[in-house]
Motif scaffolding. Structure first.
Motif, short mmCIF file in Angstrom:
data_model
loop_
_atom_site.label_atom_id
_atom_site.label_comp_id
_atom_site.label_asym_id
_atom_site.label_seq_id
_atom_site.Cartn_x
_atom_site.Cartn_y
_atom_site.Cartn_z
N GLU A 564 0.84 -1.19 0.00
CA GLU A 564 0.00 0.00 0.00
C GLU A 564 0.88 1.24 0.00
O GLU A 564 1.83 1.33 0.80
N ILE A 583 0.17 4.58 -12.08
CA ILE A 583 1.13 3.83 -11.27
C ILE A 583 2.01 3.03 -12.22
O ILE A 583 1.51 2.28 -13.06
N VAL A 624 -5.03 -5.25 -7.95
CA VAL A 624 -4.52 -3.90 -7.80
C VAL A 624 -5.71 -2.95 -7.74
O VAL A 624 -6.71 -3.13 -8.44
N LEU A 626 -6.61 1.43 -7.33
CA LEU A 626 -6.18 2.82 -7.25
C LEU A 626 -7.42 3.65 -6.99
O LEU A 626 -8.39 3.58 -7.75
N ARG A 635 -4.45 6.67 -3.36
CA ARG A 635 -3.91 5.50 -2.69
C ARG A 635 -3.89 4.32 -3.65
O ARG A 635 -4.88 4.07 -4.36
N TYR A 636 -2.75 3.57 -3.60
CA TYR A 636 -2.56 2.41 -4.47
C TYR A 636 -2.35 1.19 -3.58
O TYR A 636 -1.55 1.22 -2.63
N TYR A 649 8.26 1.50 -7.55
CA TYR A 649 6.92 1.95 -7.90
C TYR A 649 6.85 3.47 -7.76
O TYR A 649 7.33 4.04 -6.77
N CYS A 651 4.36 7.23 -8.83
CA CYS A 651 3.11 7.85 -9.24
C CYS A 651 3.42 8.91 -10.30
O CYS A 651 4.21 9.83 -10.04
#
Length: 875
Positions: A564, A583, A624, A626, A635-636, A649, A651
């Motif tokens: 997260e 992402i 997954v 988002l 938030r991912y 990872y 954004c």
């Protein structure tokens, strides 16, 4: 027989022929006589000689010869020496005897002789003609026996000339009378009455003769009268009467025996003077007023005449009468053509008055007057003697310009891009505006330049008098899309509205109000333009800033747990922004699914619509998420993480601002800091290799390739591990081409093969927990190349979750396919031998049958005795 006799007669009669005219030849005393003589059908040289002799009664006297200078008799030597008698050769076979001032004593017979140059004497060698000399009985005189007179006439007048001609000759002669005029040094024929009683016209007088302007009449006392009407300048000159006397010869042809002339008169034609002048010079008239012009005519013509007047209008002073417009005309009977706003009046004999009422702007141009003088003729008709055109007079019609001012203001100004802009162009202090005046607007844009360069004006739109809107290149597309609106808010107010102002719209704007006047023909003409002061549309532009921060919510987690992270966004100088988030993951280069290293996983656009990008794992479609937490926070989440998910990872955020037409416009992009997912590897390590017992095979054979997985480190139960196996081939000796997928076997045992073009076939199977075999059945040439396998291990964790390990690529092995020469030629060789054997046996059979049945003959042999000694005939 008759034909033969005729040809013989013609051949005998053919010979030299000497010819002279048939007589008698009648000639007048003291004139020149020409007697021709020719010879034909002769032999010898082409140029022939001639002798001339004369006889009054019986004896001939020698006159002259072409070849003997002593031929002339003593009586004629003096006249021949003076040239009064001579020979004039006209060709090799013809001469003329010329006698000047022939006398009655020269009357008699004239003989022409030719010396013989022929091989045989045939034909005639001389010919005679009788010449008769008569006295001169022709007399020619002018009217009243005066030799000549002088006439001074005006152009268009008429005159008559008389000539008297008579002959007292006892012979039957005819007179030929011709009137001639001398202009310059030559005499030209006007009109003739021939000896045959026919009228003959001189060149250029045909039309005037048919119109009756030129006539030749006969009167008493053998007079011939020439009448000329409508005299012009070409009729000026000396006139004479030319009379010739003719007689008909023995051959019925007419022969002129003498000619006399007498000058009758000298005629001078005075051209009629005509001066046409417009009394006023250049004129300036205000619109709606009257234009007054006067044409004065002056002429030296006296007597009865009439004047014709025409007024012309032209836009250019160089236009010809054919290009000009006829305004009004008055003919010689004072009849004026019809017109509503233009009148023509005859003030006095030489003054003509033109009045144009209610002038318009279209009346500006050049006016000129044309006048012609007509005189009456004897038959009651009229003839135009002179015509002149005045110099053009320039007339300028000034428009009644209305008095008004133009004020431009901005009711709405933008502070940011895509804000609306509204400009109002208003007419103020309008005075002297009539009902036949209307106003239109033109909008202009001028770009602001930082340097001293002069910016050019660009037309946005303009209106015609009929309210037709014409768009410029800059605003055409946006106006058609509704982004720019041109309108008229009130009678005196025009509006320009830009729905969404862009940075390219910054600059200076101004408007031009045009006043249009209605003309007599209901057309509109622009009379005045007033330009407003410019209004500046400008706002300060600051650079967009966008900051993106990624935060990992859980500091530590293991495979199979949920990953997260949040992305917080902050921006400046962006009007009401919205954000779209993407992402991405940067995987190790060993990840074969994404050789470039960056994978687009999931995105959320500015309208909060989620989309899976490159996430293709069907078993983890919902793995997954988002979501948007706040306006500037996202938030991912990644559920049940795999070891293959390891990487960095980020954004990727794009800020959007409202654009034109409810659309969103991209403002700026931002990239967050990386968040790393790293798993501590404590499990086994897998290796992959490819093996073949026979990498070189022949066409049509079976090729076996083994993909062997080895494991180091911690041992696993077979049920806790599984593999995805894919076979690839590179069709070249070197690894310089793209690999081709042959077949794949996933961890669930499902086999998938790629499409093949050849006749060979593939099979892929698992022969042990760590061995996978690829078989190529019926190998062909295109099956050669480097072959390798790619293995994706799957390991079940203690929690029961399957974890995907990184892909492992084996070192390729080269498969070579050869051709078996013996097998390739075995069947063709056997087929050839078999066919040869069959054809040989068939040939023998056909030969035997032919000799047995088709070619058999019966042979009679002599019976021999069976004795011990042989017969003699055997020797």
């Amino acid at each position: 027989v008759f034909s033969l006799s005729l040809f013989s007669c013609l051949a005998f009669c053919r010979g030299r022929v000497v010819r002279v005219p048939k007589g008698p030849l009648i000639r007048v005393v003291d004139t020149e006589v020409v007697i021709p003589c020719s010879v034909s059908d002769y032999d010898g040289p082409s140029e022939q000689n001639f002798d001339w002799e004369f006889s009054r009664e019986t004896d001939f006297m020698r006159i002259v010869s072409t070849w003997d200078s002593t031929f002339t008799s003593e009586e004629y030597q003096k006249r021949v020496g003076h040239g009064d008698i001579k020979l004039r050769r006209s060709s090799n076979d013809a001469v003329e005897l010329v006698i000047r001032n022939i006398q009655p004593t020269d009357q008699g017979r004239y003989k022409c002789s030719t010396p013989s140059t022929d091989a045989t004497v045939q034909g005639n060698y001389d010919a005679e003609v009788q010449v008769k000399v008569i006295s001169d009985g022709l007399s020619v005189s002018g009217s009243k026996a005066r030799s000549s007179m002088s006439l001074r006439l005006s152009e268009g007048d008429s005159f008559k000339l008389r000539c008297s001609a008579i002959t007292t000759s006892l012979e039957h002669t005819h007179l030929h009378v011709t009137w001639q005029i001398k202009s310059g040094s030559t005499w030209r024929d006007i009109l003739s009455l021939t000896h045959e009683g026919k009228f003959q016209l001189g060149p250029g007088y045909e039309e005037r003769y048919h119109n009756g302007d030129i006539r030749l009449d006969t009167g008493a006392n053998d007079t011939y009268r020439l009448s000329v009407s409508q005299a012009s300048s070409v009729d000026g000159g000396a006139y004479r009467c030319l009379v010739s006397e003719w007689v008909r010869g023995a051959d019925s042809s007419w022969q002129k025996i003498q000619e006399k002339s007498v000058e009758i008169a000298s005629v001078a034609i005075q051209r009629t003077a005509l001066d046409v002048v417009i009394s006023t010079s250049n004129v300036s008239v205000t619109e709606r007023d009257s234009l007054d012009l006067t044409c004065n005519i002056t002429t030296d013509r006296s007597g009865i005449f009439q004047a014709e007047v025409m007024w012309y209008f032209s836009a250019s002073p160089d236009d010809t009468l054919s290009d000009a417009q006829v305004l009004l005309s008055m003919d010689r009977d004072s009849v004026v053509s019809d017109s509503t706003l233009i009148s023509l009046s005859h003030v006095d004999r030489n003054c003509y008055h033109l009045l144009v009422r209610d002038v318009d702007l279209e009346d500006s141009g050049y006016y000129f007057c044309q006048a012609a003088v007509w005189v009456p003729l004897h038959n009651g008709s009229w003839h135009k003697v002179v015509e002149r055109t005045s110099a053009p007079v320039s007339v300028v019609v000034t428009a009644l310009e209305p008095d008004y001012e133009v004020f431009l203001n901005a009711s709405k100004t933008p502070k940011f891009s895509d804000d609306p802009t509204e400009l109002n162009c208003r007419i103020t202090n309008a005075q002297d505006t009539e009902a036949n005046i209307c106003f239109t607007v033109s909008w202009y844009y001028r770009q602001r330049l930082r340097s001293d360069d002069v910016a050019t004006e660009e037309l946005l739109a303009t209106m015609d008098a009929d309210w037709t809107l014409l768009l410029g290149d800059r605003s055409r597309e946006r106006t058609q899309n509704g982004e720019i609106i041109f309108s008229k808010k009130a009678v005196d107010t025009f509006s320009l509205r830009i729905q969404w102002t862009s940075e390219s719209d910054r600059g200076d704007y101004f408007c031009v109000i045009s006043a249009w006047s209605r003309h007599r023909n209901n057309s509109w003409v622009k009379s005045k333009d007033v330009t407003s002061a410019s209004v500046s549309i400008f706002w300060a532009i600051q650079d967009y800033t966008l900051t993106v921060e990624a935060v990992k919510l859980k500091p530590f987690f293991v495979a199979g747990h949920t990953f997260e992270m949040t992305c917080k966004v902050s921006s400046k100088n962006i009007k009401t922004p919205r954000y779209s988030v993407l992402i991405t993951a940067e995987k190790p280069l060993t990840d074969q699914s994404n050789p470039n290293g960056t994978t687009r996983i999931i995105s959320l656009n500015q309208d909060s619509v989620v989309r899976l990008e490159d996430w293709t794992d069907q078993t983890r479609v919902d793995g997954v998420v988002l979501e948007k937490v706040q306006e500037n926070e996202f938030r991912y989440r990644m559920y049940q993480t795999q070891i293959s998910d390891a990487g960095l990872y980020r954004c990727v955020v794009t800020a959007w601002s409202p654009g034109g037409g409810g659309m969103w416009r991209e403002a700026v992009n931002g990239l967050s800091n990386p968040i790393q997912i790293d798993f501590q590897m404590s499990g086994p390590v897998f290796n992959v290799s490819v093996h073949s017992d026979n990498p070189t095979i022949y066409q049509g054979e079976l090729a076996d390739l083994l993909c062997i997985v080895t494991m180091e480190g911690m041992a696993l139960e077979p049920d806790d591990m599984s593999f995805d196996v894919s076979w690839f081939a590179v069709r070249s000796f070197a690894l310089d081409r793209e690999p081709v997928l042959l077949a794949s076997l996933d961890r669930r045992g499902i086999v998938m093969q790629s499409r093949r073009n050849g006749s060979s076939d593939l099979s892929l199977e698992r022969i042990s927990p760590l061995e996978f075999r690829l078989r190529v059945h019926g190998c062909e040439d295109h099956d050669f190349g480097n072959h390798y396998c790619v293995v994706t291990p799957w390991v079940r964790s203690a929690t029961g979750v399957w974890q995907r390990e990184p892909d492992i690529k084996a070192k390729p092995i080269f498969l070579s396919v050869k051709m078996d020469v013996l097998n390739a030629f075995k069947y063709p060789l056997l087929i050839g031998i078999g066919l040869a054997t069959v054809i040989g046996l068939l040939s023998c059979l056909i030969g035997y049958c032919s000799s047995r049945w088709c070619c058999k003959k019966e042979v009679q042999e002599t019976r021999r005795e069976r004795r011990r000694l042989m017969s003699m005939e055997m020797d």
